[in-house]
Each structure stands twice: as structure tokens, then as C-alpha cells.
Design a protein around this motif. Structure first.
Motif, short mmCIF file in Angstrom:
data_model
loop_
_atom_site.label_atom_id
_atom_site.label_comp_id
_atom_site.label_asym_id
_atom_site.label_seq_id
_atom_site.Cartn_x
_atom_site.Cartn_y
_atom_site.Cartn_z
N GLN A 44 11.15 -54.87 -32.74
CA GLN A 44 12.36 -55.97 -32.54
C GLN A 44 13.87 -55.36 -32.81
O GLN A 44 13.89 -54.66 -33.79
CB GLN A 44 12.07 -57.31 -33.39
N LYS A 45 14.78 -55.36 -31.96
CA LYS A 45 16.08 -54.83 -32.15
C LYS A 45 16.75 -55.67 -33.08
O LYS A 45 16.98 -56.74 -32.58
CB LYS A 45 16.66 -54.74 -30.88
N GLU A 94 15.79 -51.07 -35.17
CA GLU A 94 14.62 -51.45 -34.73
C GLU A 94 13.60 -51.77 -35.83
O GLU A 94 13.43 -50.59 -36.35
CB GLU A 94 13.98 -50.82 -33.56
N GLN A 95 12.89 -52.65 -35.88
CA GLN A 95 11.81 -53.06 -36.96
C GLN A 95 10.67 -53.96 -36.28
O GLN A 95 10.91 -54.84 -35.67
CB GLN A 95 12.37 -53.79 -38.19
N SER A 130 21.70 -58.75 -36.72
CA SER A 130 20.79 -59.73 -36.84
C SER A 130 21.05 -60.42 -38.29
O SER A 130 21.48 -59.70 -39.15
CB SER A 130 19.44 -59.73 -36.57
N ASP A 156 22.56 -53.59 -32.91
CA ASP A 156 23.12 -52.62 -32.17
C ASP A 156 24.56 -52.48 -32.11
O ASP A 156 25.12 -53.44 -32.22
CB ASP A 156 22.31 -52.67 -30.82
N LYS A 158 18.42 -45.34 -34.40
CA LYS A 158 18.06 -44.67 -32.93
C LYS A 158 19.09 -44.71 -31.97
O LYS A 158 20.14 -45.51 -31.87
CB LYS A 158 16.76 -45.50 -32.44
N TYR A 164 21.08 -48.23 -32.38
CA TYR A 164 20.24 -49.29 -32.75
C TYR A 164 19.42 -49.27 -33.86
O TYR A 164 18.95 -48.09 -34.07
CB TYR A 164 19.58 -50.15 -31.43
N THR A 210 27.02 -50.93 -29.01
CA THR A 210 27.02 -50.14 -27.55
C THR A 210 28.52 -49.60 -27.29
O THR A 210 29.56 -50.17 -27.81
CB THR A 210 27.19 -51.48 -26.38
#
Length: 92
Positions: free
Chosen positions: A21-22, A17-18, A44, A25, A4, A15, A27
Motif C-alpha cells: 500500500q502506498k 510503500e508498506q 497518509s 508520495d 522508492k 513514494y 510527484t
């Protein structure tokens, strides 16, 4: 893995997300009308080894090509992806 993207006037983030929860990412900041500066990439432990970080960089490359932007990869991870993949250096 769906990547996304959100953007404000001067900053943006790609990022993953699942379940709300991110998990990863990357930036960036905008520098004028023709340059984005990738300043941070985080993945993560849940996504380590899946290629998620590289996918984020590749999405930024796709975005840059589509919008006629150049990328300055200040983030060491993003810079390493550019170093290992000469086919994407056209956006540098």
C-alpha cells in the motif's frame, strides 16, 4: 523507511510503500533536460509526524544532485522544506 522511485518520459514519483500500500508520495514533472517540478506531496495519516514528507523531498534533492538537475517546488509542502533548510537550496 525505504523510499522508492519510478519515472516515465515526462513524470516521476518518489513514494513510500508498506505491505503493498502506498502511504506517501511526491510527484514531479520534467521540464526539459535540466529541471523537475515538484507538484504534489501526500502523506497518509499512518505516517503523519514521522518526517516522511521531508524524507521524500530530501530524496528528490539527492536525485537532482546526482543527475545535475534543478528543482522548482510548486507544491506548498515541498517549498516549505526548501524554505526551512538552506543547505538544500543549491538545487533550486
Amino acid at each position: 523507511m525505504e523510499i522508492k522511485h519510478t519515472e516515465t518520459d515526462h513524470k516521476g514519483v518518489f513514494y513510500i510503500e508498506q505491505n503493498g500500500q502506498k502511504l506517501a508520495d511526491m510527484t514531479y514533472s520534467k521540464a526539459g533536460d535540466s529541471l523537475i517540478i515538484i507538484d504534489h506531496t501526500a502523506v497518509s495519516d499512518q505516517l503523519r509526524g514521522t518526517g516522511a514528507g521531508k524524507q521524500l523531498v530530501m530524496k528528490a534533492v539527492e536525485y537532482s544532485r546526482k543527475n545535475h538537475l534543478k528543482i522548482l517546488p510548486l507544491c506548498p509542502f515541498a517549498k516549505s522544506v526548501f524554505d526551512k533548510n538552506p543547505e538544500i537550496r543549491d538545487v533550486l
